[in-house]
Design a protein around this motif. Structure first.
Motif, short mmCIF file in Angstrom:
data_model
loop_
_atom_site.label_atom_id
_atom_site.label_comp_id
_atom_site.label_asym_id
_atom_site.label_seq_id
_atom_site.Cartn_x
_atom_site.Cartn_y
_atom_site.Cartn_z
N ALA B 73 0.82 38.72 -35.61
CA ALA B 73 1.70 38.49 -34.47
C ALA B 73 2.94 39.37 -34.61
O ALA B 73 3.65 39.30 -35.59
N VAL B 112 5.26 37.82 -27.64
CA VAL B 112 4.63 38.14 -28.92
C VAL B 112 3.27 38.75 -28.63
O VAL B 112 2.55 38.29 -27.75
N LEU B 114 -0.41 39.66 -30.17
CA LEU B 114 -1.34 39.37 -31.26
C LEU B 114 -2.30 40.54 -31.40
O LEU B 114 -2.94 40.94 -30.44
N MET B 140 5.46 30.27 -35.20
CA MET B 140 4.43 30.40 -34.16
C MET B 140 4.15 29.09 -33.44
O MET B 140 3.90 29.06 -32.24
#
Lengths: 139, 141
Positions: B73, B112, B114, B140
């Motif tokens: 992330a 964010v 990934l 997270m």
């Protein structure tokens, strides 16, 4: 003497068993004569498909062969359940598995086949003798 | 910091996305992020969630095939060119990206990304060296 017509296809092994027994032996039963189907003039046994699947995956996944007729031409599609061993988070890796399975079958049979990966437990389990071939060509 | 991501095999038919999500909902499991890769024949559902081990066992008990892989992330600068700059750093270091998807952190409304890298450890090293923020597990969920 009792005779059974099991339609299992095997062969007698003339050699003596390594364990010393002298009884007659037969080869492992891989095919049944009533399992065979003909597609585009080629005789196909489900055991041939099994051998190809086994070769690629290491263990035999649940599978099903579906025969259809499209525009007058016989089509053979093999549906194979995805196992944790071959499943991946990457599309590319799964497409590779699909292609490897299809090529392995095509190499053994010499005809083009469709191959579809299906979800686990989606192919019907049968009690006793597995129903591996679904023929939708007539009707 | 690598995060575990669950992937679930889906068939391409109506209802197939709902079924595993219903299983998770019934077990009172909340998702952090979700992404769906689709092909002509099948789909791959990718999930990031806190109780991933529990979620995995719940899904498997219900008959789903589940795969666990590592994603990274990355906290990207929320300004024009922020992502492009970060991707440039990765490209220069020869880091291969398998796929990526974005989601918003609820806590501080940050975007964010990934990433699924071919080599997550190498990617983390490159990003850290470049001073790019990697979201830690605790932030997270």
């Amino acid at each position: 003497m009792i005779r059974y017509r099991t339609r299992d296809i095997t062969a007698i092994l003339p050699e003596r068993c390594g364990c010393g027994r002298t009884l007659r032996r037969i080869l492992r039963i891989g095919r049944r004569s009533d399992d065979m189907f003909i597609i585009r003039g080629v005789n196909v046994y489900p055991s041939q498909v099994e051998a190809a699947l086994l070769n690629v995956e290491g263990t035999l996944p649940h599978y099903q062969i579906i025969l259809t007729r499209e525009q007058g031409l016989d089509q053979m599609t093999v549906e194979v359940e995805v196992t944790p061993e071959v499943f991946s988070d990457k599309v590319r890796a799964l497409e590779e598995v699909r292609a490897r399975l299809a090529h392995a079958i095509e190499n053994i049979l010499g005809i083009r086949v469709g191959l579809r990966l299906v979800g686990p437990h989606t192919i019907q389990r049968s009690e006793g003798k597995a129903r591996r071939v679904i023929d939708k060509r007539n009707g | 910091m690598k995060l575990p991501q669950l992937s679930v095999f889906l068939e391409n038919r109506p209802g197939s996305l709902m079924e595993p999500l219903k299983v998770l909902a019934d077990a009172n499991i909340n998702l952090v992020s979700i992404s769906l890769a689709d092909t002509e024949q099948f789909g791959i559902l990718r999930l990031v969630l806190k109780d991933w081990e529990f979620a995995k066992s719940v899904l498997e008990k219900d008959g789903w095939v589940v795969n666990v892989s590592d994603v990274v992330a990355v906290d990207v600068d929320d300004q024009p060119g922020g992502l492009a700059q970060m991707l440039g750093i990765l490209a220069e270091a020869g880091i291969n990206i398998e796929y990526m998807y974005a989601f918003a952190l609820r806590r501080n409304v940050r975007a964010v990304l990934l990433f699924r890298f071919e080599d997550p450890d190498a990617a983390i090293e490159v990003l850290q060296k470049a001073g790019i923020g990697i979201v830690q597990e605790a932030d997270m969920y």
